[in-house]
Design a protein around this motif. Structure first.
Motif, mmCIF file in Angstrom:
data_model
loop_
_atom_site.group_PDB
_atom_site.id
_atom_site.type_symbol
_atom_site.label_atom_id
_atom_site.label_comp_id
_atom_site.label_asym_id
_atom_site.label_seq_id
_atom_site.Cartn_x
_atom_site.Cartn_y
_atom_site.Cartn_z
ATOM 1 N N THR A 12 -2.569 132.808 -10.527
ATOM 2 C CA THR A 12 -3.688 131.724 -9.970
ATOM 3 C C THR A 12 -3.645 130.495 -10.640
ATOM 4 O O THR A 12 -3.549 129.623 -9.901
ATOM 5 C CB THR A 12 -4.996 132.660 -9.942
ATOM 6 O OG1 THR A 12 -4.960 134.030 -9.467
ATOM 7 C CG2 THR A 12 -6.087 131.558 -9.387
ATOM 8 N N ILE A 45 -0.084 128.662 -9.781
ATOM 9 C CA ILE A 45 -0.152 128.356 -8.502
ATOM 10 C C ILE A 45 -1.263 126.785 -8.168
ATOM 11 O O ILE A 45 -0.891 125.897 -7.663
ATOM 12 C CB ILE A 45 -0.455 129.345 -7.442
ATOM 13 C CG1 ILE A 45 0.406 130.471 -7.269
ATOM 14 C CG2 ILE A 45 -0.895 128.788 -6.016
ATOM 15 C CD1 ILE A 45 0.140 131.483 -6.439
ATOM 16 N N PHE A 80 0.032 123.161 -7.540
ATOM 17 C CA PHE A 80 -0.815 122.571 -6.309
ATOM 18 C C PHE A 80 -1.405 120.926 -6.694
ATOM 19 O O PHE A 80 -1.135 120.228 -5.881
ATOM 20 C CB PHE A 80 -1.428 123.574 -5.446
ATOM 21 C CG PHE A 80 -1.935 123.003 -4.230
ATOM 22 C CD1 PHE A 80 -0.853 122.365 -3.553
ATOM 23 C CD2 PHE A 80 -2.927 123.496 -3.699
ATOM 24 C CE1 PHE A 80 -1.402 121.998 -1.974
ATOM 25 C CE2 PHE A 80 -3.383 123.167 -2.410
ATOM 26 C CZ PHE A 80 -2.858 122.256 -1.709
ATOM 27 N N THR A 114 -3.064 128.074 0.297
ATOM 28 C CA THR A 114 -2.877 128.360 -1.178
ATOM 29 C C THR A 114 -3.598 129.726 -1.489
ATOM 30 O O THR A 114 -3.292 130.414 -2.325
ATOM 31 C CB THR A 114 -3.202 127.093 -2.047
ATOM 32 O OG1 THR A 114 -2.246 125.962 -1.391
ATOM 33 C CG2 THR A 114 -2.875 127.328 -3.599
ATOM 34 N N PHE A 115 -4.876 129.573 -1.345
ATOM 35 C CA PHE A 115 -5.865 130.421 -1.775
ATOM 36 C C PHE A 115 -5.760 131.939 -0.875
ATOM 37 O O PHE A 115 -5.820 133.037 -1.446
ATOM 38 C CB PHE A 115 -7.394 130.366 -1.324
ATOM 39 C CG PHE A 115 -7.814 129.419 -2.539
ATOM 40 C CD1 PHE A 115 -7.940 129.761 -3.937
ATOM 41 C CD2 PHE A 115 -8.156 127.789 -2.444
ATOM 42 C CE1 PHE A 115 -8.261 129.085 -5.120
ATOM 43 C CE2 PHE A 115 -8.578 127.157 -3.659
ATOM 44 C CZ PHE A 115 -8.591 127.868 -4.667
ATOM 45 N N ILE A 162 -2.511 133.076 -0.064
ATOM 46 C CA ILE A 162 -1.479 133.628 -1.009
ATOM 47 C C ILE A 162 -1.827 134.065 -2.122
ATOM 48 O O ILE A 162 -1.491 135.365 -2.693
ATOM 49 C CB ILE A 162 -0.386 132.392 -1.317
ATOM 50 C CG1 ILE A 162 0.351 132.047 0.077
ATOM 51 C CG2 ILE A 162 0.831 132.770 -2.253
ATOM 52 C CD1 ILE A 162 1.224 130.703 0.141
ATOM 53 N N ILE A 163 -2.909 133.402 -2.888
ATOM 54 C CA ILE A 163 -3.459 133.953 -4.128
ATOM 55 C C ILE A 163 -3.962 135.208 -4.016
ATOM 56 O O ILE A 163 -4.019 136.319 -4.791
ATOM 57 C CB ILE A 163 -4.355 132.867 -4.878
ATOM 58 C CG1 ILE A 163 -3.820 131.699 -5.276
ATOM 59 C CG2 ILE A 163 -5.246 133.555 -5.866
ATOM 60 C CD1 ILE A 163 -4.388 130.548 -5.979
#
Lengths: 76, 233
Positions: A23, A26, A30, B98-99, B101-102
């Motif tokens: 987490t 990523i 980003f 993004t979230f 995928i997380i």
């Protein structure tokens, strides 16, 4: 000495730590990518603005958004 | 009221809010991590594996919230043709992806110690995976379809189809027999999670929301500068 129990978490550390690390990596990646794009675009915008004639540049500076981009980039 | 919808006013405001968010985000993330990893108790069944919840659940919520919001904005944009709306949903979609995928990755890491498998073709997991494909289709549509009218139409169609999937995600644990547990936190109903776990979960949710706001504001500025740059040529 580091308390190894915090690291191992009764055997669940193998799943818990990667979850937080994934987490974090990523999100950080980003953020860095977005920040780099923003800075590059601001720089390109200023470069293009400076290539305008003096009159056009003065007119551009009267536009609030353009003014804000010029000011915010010079602050950084 | 008109003043608040003015793009230059919004752009100026994004700069101010961005600085405010940058100031608060790091302390809140640190507090959230300390609570989640060290101060919150173990679960009586799942043990320490429950700590994955503190990243998995907020990530899933934000990914659903982003898609719900962008669907709503697409519909508003389709009806009223508000130009700045497209800047907003273009800024929201990558955050949601993004979230998403997380949530899928951390879900797999949580699934292995609790269910004994990284992945199952369970209704909740599959519908979350489908949401990821909706996000990808949405992003590809506005990136590669040059005609803004066509792009807007396709984005609206994708977001509407995705909206049905959001309902499936929400009710999948009720409609089908799934490996995934039902919701423990309910805004309208009873919350079954203990306060000692609800506090770290709330702090992490706040941290993720602040992070989303940070990226959203930066993305909004990127999209606005792109539009302005086109105007220079």
């Amino acid at each position: 000495m580091i308390n190894l129990e915090i690291l191992f978490m009764n055997g669940y550390g193998l799943y818990v730590w990667p979850s937080f690390i994934f987490t974090f990596v990523i999100c950080l990646g980003f953020y860095l990518k977005t920040n780099k794009t923003l800075k590059k675009l601001e720089k390109d915008f200023i470069k293009e603005a400076e290539s305008l004639s003096k009159q056009e540049f003065e007119n551009l500076k009267k536009q609030k958004i353009a003014k804000e981009i010029l000011v915010s980039h010079s602050k950084n | 009221m008109i003043k608040y919808l003015n793009p230059s006013y919004i752009f100026n405001l994004t700069g101010k809010i961005l600085n405010l968010v940058k100031f608060f985000i790091i302390p809140i993330v640190i507090v959230g991590i300390i609570f989640s990893l060290f101060l919150s108790p173990e679960d009586y069944i799942q043990g320490d594996a429950v700590r994955i919840m503190y990243v998995h659940v907020p990530a899933a919520w934000i990914s659903l919230l982003c898609f719900g919001t962008l669907s709503l904005l697409c519909i508003i944009n389709f009806i009223f043709k508000i130009k700045s709306m497209s800047l907003v949903f273009k800024s929201l979609a990558p955050i949601g992806l993004t979230f998403n995928i997380i949530a899928i990755l951390t879900g797999a890491l949580w699934g292995q110690p609790t269910w004994g498998t990284w992945w199952a073709w369970d209704a909740r997991l599959t519908s979350m995976l489908i949401l990821m494909f909706f996000y990808i289709a949405f992003i590809l549509s506005y990136k590669f379809i040059k005609d803004p009218i066509n792009s807007s139409k396709i984005c609206t169609i994708i977001s509407l189809a995705g909206l049905i999937n959001l309902v499936v995600i929400k009710y999948s644990v009720i409609w089908w027999s799934t490996l995934h547990q039902p919701a423990s936190v309910n805004l309208a109903g009873e919350t079954t999670i203990h306060i000692s776990m609800l506090i770290p979960l709330s702090v992490m949710l706040l941290a993720f929301l602040l992070y989303s706001a940070l990226i959203f504001l930066m993305k909004y500025r990127i999209e606005t500068i792109r539009v302005k740059k086109k105007g220079l040529k």
